[in-house]
Design a protein around this motif. Structure first.
Motif, PDB file in Angstrom:
ATOM      1  N   ILE A 115       0.861  -1.182   0.000  1.00 37.98           N
ATOM      2  CA  ILE A 115       0.000   0.000   0.000  1.00 37.98           C
ATOM      3  C   ILE A 115       0.898   1.232   0.000  1.00 37.98           C
ATOM      4  O   ILE A 115       1.649   1.452   0.949  1.00 37.98           O
ATOM      5  N   ASN A 116       0.838   1.997  -1.079  1.00 42.58           N
ATOM      6  CA  ASN A 116       1.607   3.247  -1.181  1.00 42.58           C
ATOM      7  C   ASN A 116       0.653   4.406  -0.958  1.00 42.58           C
ATOM      8  O   ASN A 116      -0.361   4.508  -1.650  1.00 42.58           O
ATOM      9  N   LEU A 117       0.995   5.274  -0.022  1.00 36.07           N
ATOM     10  CA  LEU A 117       0.139   6.428   0.293  1.00 36.07           C
ATOM     11  C   LEU A 117       0.895   7.715  -0.031  1.00 36.07           C
ATOM     12  O   LEU A 117       1.940   7.998   0.559  1.00 36.07           O
ATOM     13  N   LYS A 123       6.368  11.446  -4.187  1.00 38.77           N
ATOM     14  CA  LYS A 123       6.546  10.860  -5.524  1.00 38.77           C
ATOM     15  C   LYS A 123       7.402   9.617  -5.395  1.00 38.77           C
ATOM     16  O   LYS A 123       7.918   9.318  -4.309  1.00 38.77           O
ATOM     17  N   MET A 124       7.565   8.897  -6.505  1.00 43.37           N
ATOM     18  CA  MET A 124       8.380   7.686  -6.463  1.00 43.37           C
ATOM     19  C   MET A 124       9.299   7.640  -7.659  1.00 43.37           C
ATOM     20  O   MET A 124       8.848   7.725  -8.808  1.00 43.37           O
ATOM     21  N   GLY A 125      10.582   7.527  -7.392  1.00 41.23           N
ATOM     22  CA  GLY A 125      11.584   7.520  -8.451  1.00 41.23           C
ATOM     23  C   GLY A 125      11.472   6.296  -9.348  1.00 41.23           C
ATOM     24  O   GLY A 125      10.836   5.296  -8.991  1.00 41.23           O
ATOM     25  N   GLN A 128      12.621  -0.648 -10.872  1.00 45.29           N
ATOM     26  CA  GLN A 128      12.075  -1.931 -11.301  1.00 45.29           C
ATOM     27  C   GLN A 128      11.572  -2.644 -10.066  1.00 45.29           C
ATOM     28  O   GLN A 128      12.141  -2.495  -8.988  1.00 45.29           O
ATOM     29  N   ASP A 129      10.523  -3.470 -10.221  1.00 46.81           N
ATOM     30  CA  ASP A 129      10.083  -4.332  -9.131  1.00 46.81           C
ATOM     31  C   ASP A 129      10.861  -5.631  -9.291  1.00 46.81           C
ATOM     32  O   ASP A 129      10.513  -6.456 -10.139  1.00 46.81           O
ATOM     33  N   ARG A 130      11.922  -5.780  -8.499  1.00 46.26           N
ATOM     34  CA  ARG A 130      12.733  -6.986  -8.702  1.00 46.26           C
ATOM     35  C   ARG A 130      13.194  -7.608  -7.400  1.00 46.26           C
ATOM     36  O   ARG A 130      14.257  -8.233  -7.321  1.00 46.26           O
ATOM     37  N   LEU A 149       0.808  11.198 -12.408  1.00 51.13           N
ATOM     38  CA  LEU A 149       1.547  10.989 -13.650  1.00 51.13           C
ATOM     39  C   LEU A 149       2.485   9.817 -13.440  1.00 51.13           C
ATOM     40  O   LEU A 149       3.420   9.884 -12.629  1.00 51.13           O
ATOM     41  N   PHE A 150       2.201   8.729 -14.148  1.00 53.22           N
ATOM     42  CA  PHE A 150       2.982   7.500 -14.060  1.00 53.22           C
ATOM     43  C   PHE A 150       3.983   7.498 -15.207  1.00 53.22           C
ATOM     44  O   PHE A 150       3.622   7.781 -16.345  1.00 53.22           O
ATOM     45  N   ARG A 151       5.233   7.211 -14.910  1.00 52.38           N
ATOM     46  CA  ARG A 151       6.263   7.182 -15.951  1.00 52.38           C
ATOM     47  C   ARG A 151       6.684   5.752 -16.216  1.00 52.38           C
ATOM     48  O   ARG A 151       6.975   4.990 -15.290  1.00 52.38           O
ATOM     49  N   VAL A 171      -6.541   0.153 -13.323  1.00 55.94           N
ATOM     50  CA  VAL A 171      -5.735  -1.020 -12.976  1.00 55.94           C
ATOM     51  C   VAL A 171      -4.642  -1.173 -14.030  1.00 55.94           C
ATOM     52  O   VAL A 171      -4.902  -1.060 -15.229  1.00 55.94           O
ATOM     53  N   LEU A 172      -3.427  -1.385 -13.549  1.00 56.00           N
ATOM     54  CA  LEU A 172      -2.291  -1.512 -14.447  1.00 56.00           C
ATOM     55  C   LEU A 172      -1.631  -2.869 -14.206  1.00 56.00           C
ATOM     56  O   LEU A 172      -1.486  -3.292 -13.062  1.00 56.00           O
ATOM     57  N   VAL A 173      -1.269  -3.551 -15.284  1.00 54.66           N
ATOM     58  CA  VAL A 173      -0.615  -4.852 -15.169  1.00 54.66           C
ATOM     59  C   VAL A 173       0.763  -4.772 -15.805  1.00 54.66           C
ATOM     60  O   VAL A 173       0.898  -4.319 -16.947  1.00 54.66           O
ATOM     61  N   PHE A 182      11.179  -0.317 -16.142  1.00 54.29           N
ATOM     62  CA  PHE A 182      11.353   0.773 -15.175  1.00 54.29           C
ATOM     63  C   PHE A 182      10.084   1.629 -15.156  1.00 54.29           C
ATOM     64  O   PHE A 182       9.445   1.836 -16.195  1.00 54.29           O
ATOM     65  N   HIS A 183       9.729   2.106 -13.963  1.00 53.76           N
ATOM     66  CA  HIS A 183       8.518   2.920 -13.824  1.00 53.76           C
ATOM     67  C   HIS A 183       8.603   3.724 -12.534  1.00 53.76           C
ATOM     68  O   HIS A 183       9.387   3.392 -11.644  1.00 53.76           O
ATOM     69  N   GLY A 184       7.790   4.763 -12.462  1.00 48.73           N
ATOM     70  CA  GLY A 184       7.762   5.583 -11.250  1.00 48.73           C
ATOM     71  C   GLY A 184       6.594   6.552 -11.305  1.00 48.73           C
ATOM     72  O   GLY A 184       5.828   6.562 -12.269  1.00 48.73           O
ATOM     73  N   ILE A 202      -3.666   6.664  -3.214  1.00 47.49           N
ATOM     74  CA  ILE A 202      -3.234   5.352  -2.737  1.00 47.49           C
ATOM     75  C   ILE A 202      -3.060   4.443  -3.931  1.00 47.49           C
ATOM     76  O   ILE A 202      -3.866   4.452  -4.859  1.00 47.49           O
ATOM     77  N   ASN A 203      -1.972   3.697  -3.939  1.00 43.28           N
ATOM     78  CA  ASN A 203      -1.761   2.687  -4.967  1.00 43.28           C
ATOM     79  C   ASN A 203      -1.502   1.354  -4.279  1.00 43.28           C
ATOM     80  O   ASN A 203      -0.688   1.271  -3.352  1.00 43.28           O
ATOM     81  N   LEU A 204      -2.216   0.333  -4.725  1.00 49.60           N
ATOM     82  CA  LEU A 204      -2.000  -1.020  -4.204  1.00 49.60           C
ATOM     83  C   LEU A 204      -1.260  -1.809  -5.277  1.00 49.60           C
ATOM     84  O   LEU A 204      -1.672  -1.793  -6.437  1.00 49.60           O
TER      85      LEU A 204
HETATM   86  C1  MD6 Z   1       2.342   3.775  -7.971  1.00 53.98           C
HETATM   87  N1  MD6 Z   1       3.427   1.835  -8.780  1.00 53.98           N
HETATM   88  O1  MD6 Z   1       1.521   3.693  -8.868  1.00 53.98           O
HETATM   89  C2  MD6 Z   1       3.618   3.010  -8.021  1.00 53.98           C
HETATM   90  N2  MD6 Z   1       4.947  -1.257  -9.676  1.00 53.98           N
HETATM   91  O2  MD6 Z   1       2.177   4.481  -6.998  1.00 53.98           O
HETATM   92  C3  MD6 Z   1       4.383   0.916  -8.932  1.00 53.98           C
HETATM   93  O3  MD6 Z   1       5.487   1.044  -8.457  1.00 53.98           O
HETATM   94  C4  MD6 Z   1       4.069  -0.273  -9.723  1.00 53.98           C
HETATM   95  O4  MD6 Z   1       2.013   0.574 -10.548  1.00 53.98           O
HETATM   96  C5  MD6 Z   1       4.739  -2.363 -10.388  1.00 53.98           C
HETATM   97  C6  MD6 Z   1       3.620  -2.539 -11.163  1.00 53.98           C
HETATM   98  C7  MD6 Z   1       2.691  -1.557 -11.215  1.00 53.98           C
HETATM   99  C8  MD6 Z   1       2.907  -0.395 -10.489  1.00 53.98           C
END
Ligand code: MD6
Ligand code: FE
Length: 210
Positions: A115-117, A123-125, A128-130, A149-151, A171-173, A182-184, A202-204
């Motif tokens: 859970i990201n709040l 913000k989030m740099g 990779q999710d690894r 804004l998702f990068r 919803v993002l897969v 890479f994403h942030g 909030i992002n789950l």
């Molecule tokens: C966010 N998301 O949306 C951060 N990681 O707050 C992520 O870091 C993320 O959205 C892996 C897969 C999907 C994601």
């Protein structure tokens, strides 16, 4: 295909899927209430980056058997108990499990729900999710509250990136080749939603870990 901040469309890596408005307003509210119940039991904290000990601007907590965590000495990892309360993480909200089942029916049950709040200017740099053992399982993310804004880039840090908007209920897969993209989060657009009590986003993220 996502429309980016500059108005162009682009073709992301295979395995990337963006399901706009997947959750309707009622299910967003119900999921928000379930997340609040998780946070009441497992309060959000600001984890520290490895080595530098720099606190993240995003507050975090988890649900599920395992939770993603980082601190100065231990680095990125999954742990079975809340770092402050020492208690097991609460169960993953049923609506989030339903989303996982609906969008990745071939995958085994998720073991972790981070859970990201995001409040204020959090913000989030680019990352990779690894930290998971098996990259064949996808990562599924659910956004609630303010727009962000998702990068998204490629599988190397220097590959070109594009930013696009994520809204509440999207919803993002990240699966297949996109699993290690890479994403942030560049920034959250404050005041664009009233879903999150106290404001923000909030992002789950649901994952297999082992
Ligand atoms: C966010 N998301 O949306 C951060 N990681 O707050 C992520 O870091 C993320 O959205 C892996 C897969 C999907 C994601
Ligand atoms: Fe991520």
């Amino acid at each position: 295909m996502p429309r980016t901040d500059s108005g162009t469309v682009f073709a992301p890596l295979p395995g990337f899927r963006l399901l706009l408005g997947f959750l309707d307003a009622t299910r967003q509210r119900d999921l928000m209430a379930a997340v609040q119940a998780v946070l009441a039991e497992a309060p959000a904290y600001h984890a520290a980056m490895p080595k530098t000990g720099q606190k993240m601007s995003v507050a975090m907590s988890n649900a599920g058997a395992l939770g993603w965590y980082t601190d100065k000495d231990g680095g990125y990892r999954y742990i079975a108990q809340h770092p402050e309360t020492g208690r097991a993480w609460p169960a993953i909200p049923q609506i989030a499990l339903d989303v996982w089942r609906a969008v990745v029916p071939e995958a085994s049950e998720p073991e972790a729900c981070l859970i990201n709040l995001y409040r204020d200017t959090a913000k989030m740099g680019l990352h990779q999710d690894r930290d998971e053992a098996d990259f064949s399982a996808p990562v599924v993310s659910i956004s609630l509250g303010d727009e962000a804004l998702f990068r998204l880039g490629g599988t190397t840090r220097k590959a070109p990136t594009r930013a696009f908007k994520l809204s509440s209920g999207d919803v993002l897969v990240l699966g297949g080749e996109a699993r290690l993209a890479f994403h942030g989060i560049d920034r959250v657009l404050p005041g664009t939603s009233r879903l999150v009590p106290g404001g923000g986003r909030i992002n789950l993220t649901l994952r297999r870990v082992t």
